[in-house]
Write a protein that holds these residues in place. Structure first.
Motif, mmCIF file in Angstrom:
data_model
loop_
_atom_site.group_PDB
_atom_site.id
_atom_site.type_symbol
_atom_site.label_atom_id
_atom_site.label_comp_id
_atom_site.label_asym_id
_atom_site.label_seq_id
_atom_site.Cartn_x
_atom_site.Cartn_y
_atom_site.Cartn_z
ATOM 1 N N PRO A 66 0.828 -1.206 0.000
ATOM 2 C CA PRO A 66 0.000 0.000 0.000
ATOM 3 C C PRO A 66 0.863 1.257 0.000
ATOM 4 C CG PRO A 66 0.024 -0.991 2.165
ATOM 5 C CD PRO A 66 0.781 -1.919 1.265
ATOM 6 N N GLU A 67 0.246 2.358 -0.399
ATOM 7 C CA GLU A 67 0.940 3.642 -0.414
ATOM 8 C C GLU A 67 0.593 4.436 0.839
ATOM 9 O OE1 GLU A 67 1.963 7.178 -3.565
ATOM 10 O OE2 GLU A 67 -0.031 6.301 -3.659
ATOM 11 N N VAL A 68 1.605 5.071 1.396
ATOM 12 C CA VAL A 68 1.453 5.979 2.537
ATOM 13 C C VAL A 68 1.904 7.351 2.058
ATOM 14 C CG1 VAL A 68 2.285 6.533 4.853
ATOM 15 C CG2 VAL A 68 1.834 4.154 4.226
ATOM 16 N N THR A 69 1.143 8.379 2.395
ATOM 17 C CA THR A 69 1.499 9.743 2.003
ATOM 18 C C THR A 69 2.116 10.484 3.171
ATOM 19 O OG1 THR A 69 -0.297 9.831 0.375
ATOM 20 C CG2 THR A 69 0.592 11.938 1.121
ATOM 21 N N LEU A 70 3.257 11.120 2.896
ATOM 22 C CA LEU A 70 3.881 12.022 3.858
ATOM 23 C C LEU A 70 3.658 13.438 3.368
ATOM 24 C CD1 LEU A 70 7.381 10.393 4.549
ATOM 25 C CD2 LEU A 70 5.206 9.945 5.687
ATOM 26 N N GLU A 71 3.110 14.283 4.230
ATOM 27 C CA GLU A 71 2.920 15.697 3.914
ATOM 28 C C GLU A 71 3.651 16.497 4.980
ATOM 29 O OE1 GLU A 71 -1.256 16.796 2.318
ATOM 30 O OE2 GLU A 71 -1.557 15.174 3.766
ATOM 31 N N LEU A 72 4.527 17.361 4.557
ATOM 32 C CA LEU A 72 5.255 18.203 5.497
ATOM 33 C C LEU A 72 4.758 19.631 5.351
ATOM 34 C CD1 LEU A 72 7.425 18.232 7.671
ATOM 35 C CD2 LEU A 72 9.011 18.951 5.902
ATOM 36 N N TYR A 73 4.156 20.151 6.432
ATOM 37 C CA TYR A 73 3.567 21.482 6.443
ATOM 38 C C TYR A 73 4.475 22.474 7.154
ATOM 39 C CZ TYR A 73 -0.878 19.256 5.277
ATOM 40 O OH TYR A 73 -1.866 18.549 4.661
ATOM 41 N N GLY A 74 4.538 23.672 6.616
ATOM 42 C CA GLY A 74 5.209 24.772 7.293
ATOM 43 C C GLY A 74 4.181 25.635 8.002
ATOM 44 N N ASP A 75 4.663 26.684 8.629
ATOM 45 C CA ASP A 75 3.816 27.627 9.345
ATOM 46 C C ASP A 75 2.959 28.434 8.361
ATOM 47 O OD1 ASP A 75 3.501 29.125 12.090
ATOM 48 O OD2 ASP A 75 3.679 30.678 10.552
ATOM 49 N N PRO A 76 1.726 28.823 8.750
ATOM 50 C CA PRO A 76 0.902 29.651 7.879
ATOM 51 C C PRO A 76 1.595 30.949 7.446
ATOM 52 C CG PRO A 76 -0.431 28.800 9.666
ATOM 53 C CD PRO A 76 0.995 28.424 9.965
ATOM 54 N N GLY A 77 2.578 31.411 8.221
ATOM 55 C CA GLY A 77 3.330 32.619 7.867
ATOM 56 C C GLY A 77 4.376 32.387 6.786
ATOM 57 N N GLY A 78 4.545 31.141 6.363
ATOM 58 C CA GLY A 78 5.454 30.846 5.261
ATOM 59 C C GLY A 78 6.812 30.305 5.648
ATOM 60 N N TRP A 79 7.072 30.103 6.904
ATOM 61 C CA TRP A 79 8.370 29.564 7.308
ATOM 62 C C TRP A 79 8.221 28.125 7.769
ATOM 63 C CZ3 TRP A 79 8.641 27.720 12.198
ATOM 64 C CH2 TRP A 79 7.697 28.189 13.102
ATOM 65 N N PRO A 80 9.216 27.289 7.803
ATOM 66 C CA PRO A 80 10.484 27.592 7.131
ATOM 67 C C PRO A 80 10.280 27.684 5.631
ATOM 68 C CG PRO A 80 10.467 25.315 7.867
ATOM 69 C CD PRO A 80 9.199 25.937 8.367
ATOM 70 N N GLY A 81 11.267 28.206 4.953
ATOM 71 C CA GLY A 81 11.170 28.384 3.510
ATOM 72 C C GLY A 81 11.137 27.062 2.755
ATOM 73 N N LEU A 125 -0.494 25.171 0.052
ATOM 74 C CA LEU A 125 -1.949 25.248 0.186
ATOM 75 C C LEU A 125 -2.468 26.571 -0.377
ATOM 76 C CD1 LEU A 125 -2.303 23.788 3.783
ATOM 77 C CD2 LEU A 125 -2.609 22.606 1.605
ATOM 78 N N VAL A 126 -3.757 26.664 -0.566
ATOM 79 C CA VAL A 126 -4.386 27.854 -1.127
ATOM 80 C C VAL A 126 -4.095 29.084 -0.282
ATOM 81 C CG1 VAL A 126 -6.617 28.903 -1.723
ATOM 82 C CG2 VAL A 126 -6.209 26.501 -2.218
ATOM 83 N N ASP A 127 -4.002 28.900 1.028
ATOM 84 C CA ASP A 127 -3.728 30.043 1.911
ATOM 85 C C ASP A 127 -2.245 30.419 1.944
ATOM 86 O OD1 ASP A 127 -2.563 28.033 3.437
ATOM 87 O OD2 ASP A 127 -3.879 28.294 5.161
ATOM 88 N N GLY A 128 -1.419 29.757 1.134
ATOM 89 C CA GLY A 128 -0.001 30.069 1.057
ATOM 90 C C GLY A 128 0.878 29.247 1.978
#
Length: 142
Positions: A66-81, A125-128
């Protein structure tokens, strides 16, 4: 037929998530404990581990992939770059590929392989909010 029902208990997401949550390199790269889970939540950066859209159930026989998805999110303020978040994502992926090398624990699925299913994808994401996504194929059996 009993083996087919046992496959339902061989959950790649919970096995991979438990491994990544206690991996010291992942904890360090993410900036501390509690930053890997099944949902996108603070504190940031945050690693989300969830079921992916692909994989191969191999007619519900031994050693599914099976496939597992990894999603790495940054802060809504855009950091880290973007570059730093990519580096963190690659640390997490590298740690995931180490899972087949650890000793098997009775009662847990046997994981014999972890490999990328494609490429690392930049997908803010849509919110940046910055986000990297990667699928992993996890070969396992009960």
């Amino acid at each position: 037929m009993a083996a087919t029902y046992e496959l339902a208990d061989a959950d790649p997401v919970s096995a991979l998530l438990a491994w990544l949550q206690k991996h010291p390199r992942v904890t360090e790269a993410l900036g501390g404990p509690g930053r890997a889970s099944g949902i996108a939540e603070a504190p940031w950066p945050h690693l989300r581990v969830t079921h992916g859209p692909g994989g191969d159930l191999r007619a519900l026989t031994w050693a599914t992939e099976p496939e597992v998805t990894l999603e790495l999110y940054g802060d809504p303020g855009g950091w880290p770059g973007q570059a730093e978040l990519r580096r963190i994502a690659l640390v997490c992926v590298t740690a995931a590929t180490e899972l087949p090398d650890i000793p098997h624990m009775p009662g847990q699925p046997v994981i014999s392989g972890v490999r990328p299913s494609g490429t690392l994808l930049w997908s803010p994401l849509v919110d940046g909010r910055p986000r990297w996504i990667l699928g992993l194929l996890v070969t396992l059996h009960p």
